[in-house]
Design a protein around this motif. Structure first.
Motif, PDB file in Angstrom:
ATOM      1  N   VAL A 168      -0.284   7.468   5.629  1.00 50.90           N
ATOM      2  CA  VAL A 168       0.893   6.600   5.664  1.00 50.90           C
ATOM      3  C   VAL A 168       1.789   6.980   6.843  1.00 50.90           C
ATOM      4  O   VAL A 168       2.086   8.172   7.032  1.00 50.90           O
ATOM      5  CB  VAL A 168       1.674   6.714   4.342  1.00 50.90           C
ATOM      6  CG1 VAL A 168       2.905   5.812   4.367  1.00 50.90           C
ATOM      7  CG2 VAL A 168       0.771   6.367   3.168  1.00 50.90           C
ATOM      8  N   HIS A 169       2.195   5.994   7.587  1.00 53.18           N
ATOM      9  CA  HIS A 169       3.072   6.052   8.768  1.00 53.18           C
ATOM     10  C   HIS A 169       2.255   6.267  10.051  1.00 53.18           C
ATOM     11  O   HIS A 169       2.162   5.365  10.858  1.00 53.18           O
ATOM     12  CB  HIS A 169       4.167   7.129   8.665  1.00 53.18           C
ATOM     13  CG  HIS A 169       5.093   6.925   7.523  1.00 53.18           C
ATOM     14  ND1 HIS A 169       5.802   5.767   7.346  1.00 53.18           N
ATOM     15  CD2 HIS A 169       5.430   7.735   6.466  1.00 53.18           C
ATOM     16  CE1 HIS A 169       6.546   5.867   6.247  1.00 53.18           C
ATOM     17  NE2 HIS A 169       6.333   7.041   5.689  1.00 53.18           N
ATOM     18  N   CYS A 170       1.718   7.479  10.278  1.00 51.09           N
ATOM     19  CA  CYS A 170       0.973   7.762  11.522  1.00 51.09           C
ATOM     20  C   CYS A 170       1.828   7.428  12.748  1.00 51.09           C
ATOM     21  O   CYS A 170       1.302   7.049  13.795  1.00 51.09           O
ATOM     22  CB  CYS A 170      -0.333   6.955  11.580  1.00 51.09           C
ATOM     23  SG  CYS A 170      -1.427   7.190  10.179  1.00 51.09           S
ATOM     24  N   LEU A 184      -1.589  10.220   1.848  1.00 53.44           N
ATOM     25  CA  LEU A 184      -0.633  11.245   2.285  1.00 53.44           C
ATOM     26  C   LEU A 184       0.292  10.651   3.337  1.00 53.44           C
ATOM     27  O   LEU A 184      -0.096   9.750   4.082  1.00 53.44           O
ATOM     28  CB  LEU A 184      -1.337  12.491   2.838  1.00 53.44           C
ATOM     29  CG  LEU A 184      -1.861  12.478   4.286  1.00 53.44           C
ATOM     30  CD1 LEU A 184      -2.104  13.904   4.756  1.00 53.44           C
ATOM     31  CD2 LEU A 184      -3.123  11.650   4.411  1.00 53.44           C
ATOM     32  N   HIS A 185       1.545  11.133   3.368  1.00 50.70           N
ATOM     33  CA  HIS A 185       2.437  10.850   4.494  1.00 50.70           C
ATOM     34  C   HIS A 185       1.944  11.668   5.683  1.00 50.70           C
ATOM     35  O   HIS A 185       1.701  12.872   5.548  1.00 50.70           O
ATOM     36  CB  HIS A 185       3.866  11.314   4.183  1.00 50.70           C
ATOM     37  CG  HIS A 185       4.593  10.536   3.135  1.00 50.70           C
ATOM     38  ND1 HIS A 185       5.150  11.125   2.019  1.00 50.70           N
ATOM     39  CD2 HIS A 185       4.889   9.222   3.046  1.00 50.70           C
ATOM     40  CE1 HIS A 185       5.769  10.207   1.295  1.00 50.70           C
ATOM     41  NE2 HIS A 185       5.618   9.040   1.876  1.00 50.70           N
ATOM     42  N   LEU A 186       1.819  11.034   6.871  1.00 50.76           N
ATOM     43  CA  LEU A 186       1.275  11.749   8.021  1.00 50.76           C
ATOM     44  C   LEU A 186       2.097  11.468   9.279  1.00 50.76           C
ATOM     45  O   LEU A 186       2.254  10.313   9.679  1.00 50.76           O
ATOM     46  CB  LEU A 186      -0.180  11.316   8.255  1.00 50.76           C
ATOM     47  CG  LEU A 186      -0.932  12.161   9.283  1.00 50.76           C
ATOM     48  CD1 LEU A 186      -1.384  13.482   8.667  1.00 50.76           C
ATOM     49  CD2 LEU A 186      -2.132  11.413   9.836  1.00 50.76           C
ATOM     50  N   ALA A 235       0.802  -1.225   0.000  1.00 55.31           N
ATOM     51  CA  ALA A 235       0.000   0.000   0.000  1.00 55.31           C
ATOM     52  C   ALA A 235       0.834   1.274   0.000  1.00 55.31           C
ATOM     53  O   ALA A 235       0.272   2.372  -0.028  1.00 55.31           O
ATOM     54  CB  ALA A 235      -0.943  -0.008   1.208  1.00 55.31           C
ATOM     55  N   HIS A 236       2.177   1.135   0.024  1.00 53.78           N
ATOM     56  CA  HIS A 236       2.997   2.349  -0.024  1.00 53.78           C
ATOM     57  C   HIS A 236       4.393   2.005  -0.518  1.00 53.78           C
ATOM     58  O   HIS A 236       5.160   1.332   0.176  1.00 53.78           O
ATOM     59  CB  HIS A 236       3.091   3.010   1.358  1.00 53.78           C
ATOM     60  CG  HIS A 236       3.775   4.340   1.329  1.00 53.78           C
ATOM     61  ND1 HIS A 236       3.212   5.445   0.713  1.00 53.78           N
ATOM     62  CD2 HIS A 236       4.983   4.753   1.794  1.00 53.78           C
ATOM     63  CE1 HIS A 236       4.041   6.477   0.824  1.00 53.78           C
ATOM     64  NE2 HIS A 236       5.122   6.081   1.458  1.00 53.78           N
ATOM     65  N   SER A 237       4.714   2.476  -1.719  1.00 53.06           N
ATOM     66  CA  SER A 237       6.032   2.204  -2.323  1.00 53.06           C
ATOM     67  C   SER A 237       6.542   3.448  -3.031  1.00 53.06           C
ATOM     68  O   SER A 237       5.773   4.203  -3.624  1.00 53.06           O
ATOM     69  CB  SER A 237       5.873   1.067  -3.349  1.00 53.06           C
ATOM     70  OG  SER A 237       6.929   1.082  -4.294  1.00 53.06           O
ATOM     71  N   HIS A 238       7.861   3.625  -2.952  1.00 55.70           N
ATOM     72  CA  HIS A 238       8.566   4.523  -3.873  1.00 55.70           C
ATOM     73  C   HIS A 238       9.584   3.629  -4.585  1.00 55.70           C
ATOM     74  O   HIS A 238      10.654   3.339  -4.028  1.00 55.70           O
ATOM     75  CB  HIS A 238       9.289   5.638  -3.135  1.00 55.70           C
ATOM     76  CG  HIS A 238       8.451   6.364  -2.114  1.00 55.70           C
ATOM     77  ND1 HIS A 238       7.473   7.264  -2.456  1.00 55.70           N
ATOM     78  CD2 HIS A 238       8.445   6.315  -0.757  1.00 55.70           C
ATOM     79  CE1 HIS A 238       6.914   7.749  -1.354  1.00 55.70           C
ATOM     80  NE2 HIS A 238       7.474   7.179  -0.314  1.00 55.70           N
ATOM     81  N   ALA A 239       9.256   3.178  -5.792  1.00 56.75           N
ATOM     82  CA  ALA A 239      10.053   2.118  -6.428  1.00 56.75           C
ATOM     83  C   ALA A 239      11.507   2.532  -6.617  1.00 56.75           C
ATOM     84  O   ALA A 239      12.413   1.702  -6.474  1.00 56.75           O
ATOM     85  CB  ALA A 239       9.426   1.728  -7.764  1.00 56.75           C
TER      86      ALA A 239
HETATM   87 ZN   LIG Z   1       6.867   7.193   1.671  1.00 58.97          ZN
END
Ligand SMILES: [Zn+2]
Length: 449
Positions: free
Chosen positions: A277-279, A240-242, A78-82
């Protein structure tokens, strides 16, 4: 194209509760282990029928996971930066800023051709790990052609792509100008982000093009509201990154008097189609806000520990009503079993207590709440149960041991949309290791650290 697959056992929805199988927000979890399972796939890439009690692979059916495997819904990253795959093991032993400097320098070197090669190989590694869908949080938009390169990489690798077209406009709350490397991320303003995102979606109709606000730091409030409206109008996911790091919380409070979650909520960013994302550093009030808005929380524990971010309150988020998902984020490793169990283990270390998450709920997070049922996408992965790691597994209740001890190396087969992409541990079309070596050498990450 039609295909039939057989597995010695599979996790199936119990009764007719298929819609919520594996959903960590649901209780009780309606998964059951069935034996001798045949999955027939239609030419629409969806499951046409599921049969059980078939002792041997019938004629024409391909056995997945050998003769003793476990079939589960395909895993969802659910969250990647390839492109971060080029940074694995680089700047190890150094601080976050050394890692970020290396990341920016790799980002500055990539062009559409080298990004295509790197992302194709990185998606290939995901498929080897049983990942059938990747949510790619993509902010490397310039020069032109970078967005299409990610879409083409997914086609070549054979993975299902949700491209989260990311709006990234500023370096901080005080409207610090972007440094030259960050300019590759920015469209200048939200109107131009909308125009580019529209054109990416139009040019790639086979891809789900969703949206992302990079963070409340990187998009001003009117721009984040515009991105949220774009996603809402198209009924596509918004991420969003949070609250990844305490510094983001402190800067947001100082500039706005609100936490990042409150600021995002004030501008229409939270809700049932949103994934935060993260929290990692959310407050108790933020947890209630995320839960009450039905926002999904995506944790990326192997990256969060690699970057020394901290441990997020996953159990509290789930209790508040957030669905949980997992991401490989920086590709520190690509192994959703590792991510899943790390959610539990991290909370054990923080609290001194065990038992925060049921193994089945963690597997539900890794599978994105998917179910192996007629009408659903025919996205499957098969875990071999005959490795030394999993010796002694209870065949009637394999999930606890799979979640606690399986690794990506135990994935034997991956099927995406009915296509058998990974066969007995090897990609059908790519030499993933060789392709990764070549693609990473081409961006020379060693020169960055
Ligand atoms: Zn990220």
């Amino acid at each position: 194209m039609t295909a039939s697959y057989w597995a010695a056992r599979a996790l199936l929805p119990d009764g007719d509760g298929g819609g919520r199988a594996g959903d960590p927000g649901g209780d009780p979890l309606p998964w059951v282990v069935r034996t001798g399972v045949v999955v027939d796939c239609g030419d629409d890439g969806r499951v046409a029928a599921v049969r059980t009690g078939v002792e041997r692979p019938p004629p024409g059916a391909v056995a997945l996971g050998g003769l003793d495997g476990l079939l589960v819904p395909g895993l969802v990253d659910a969250h990647s930066h390839a492109f971060h795959r080029a940074l694995r093991g680089r700047a190890a032993g150094r601080d976050f800023w050394a890692w970020r400097t290396a990341m920016y320098r790799v980002a500055g070197r990539l062009d559409p051709d080298s990004l295509l090669a790197l992302a194709t190989a990185a998606f290939g590694e995901m498929l080897l790990a049983g990942i059938t869908t990747v949510h790619e949080f993509h902010y490397l938009h310039h020069p032109a052609g970078m967005d299409d390169a990610v879409c083409e990489a997914a086609r070549r690798a054979g993975i299902r792509l949700v491209l989260l077209d990311t709006c990234y406009l500023r370096a901080g709350f005080d409207d610090t100008p972007l440094d030259p490397l960050q300019r590759r991320f920015s469209d200048g303003d939200a109107d131009r982000w909308v125009a580019r995102a529209d054109s990416v979606a139009a040019a790639n109709p086979d891809v789900t093009v969703g949206a992302a606000v990079h963070s409340v730091r990187a998009a001003d409030p009117p721009s984040m509201a515009a991105v949220a409206a774009w996603a809402r109008d198209r009924d596509v996911p918004l991420h969003l990154h949070l609250s990844e790091q305490p510094a983001e919380n402190e800067a947001c409070l100082a500039a706005t008097g609100r936490t990042p979650a409150q600021l995002a909520h004030d501008h229409g960013v939270l809700g049932p189609s949103t994934t935060a994302v993260h929290c990692t550093h959310v407050t108790a009030g933020d947890v209630d806000l995320l839960g009450s808005t039905g926002t999904t929380a995506c944790l990326c524990p192997t990256t969060e520990r690699d970057l020394a971010d901290g441990v997020g309150p996953a159990a509290a988020l789930a209790a508040a009503g957030c669905g949980l998902r997992l991401g490989t984020d920086s590709h520190a490793v690509v192994d959703l079993f590792e991510e899943a169990w790390a959610v539990e283990l991290g909370e054990r270390l923080v609290t001194g207590r065990r038992g925060h998450h049921r193994p089945a709920a963690l597997l539900g997070a890794a599978t994105g709440g998917a179910a192996l049922a007629p009408g659903r996408p025919a996205d499957l992965c098969a875990v071999r149960l005959d490795s030394a790691r999993l010796a002694g597994v209870d065949p009637g209740d394999p999930v606890p041991m799979v979640v606690a001890a399986a690794t990506a190396a135990d994935i034997a087969d991956t099927v995406v949309g009915g296509r058998h992409v990974v066969r007995d541990g090897a990609h059908a079309a790519l030499d993933v290791a060789a392709d990764l070596r070549a693609a990473i050498a081409a961006v020379d990450p060693c020169g960055t650290c």
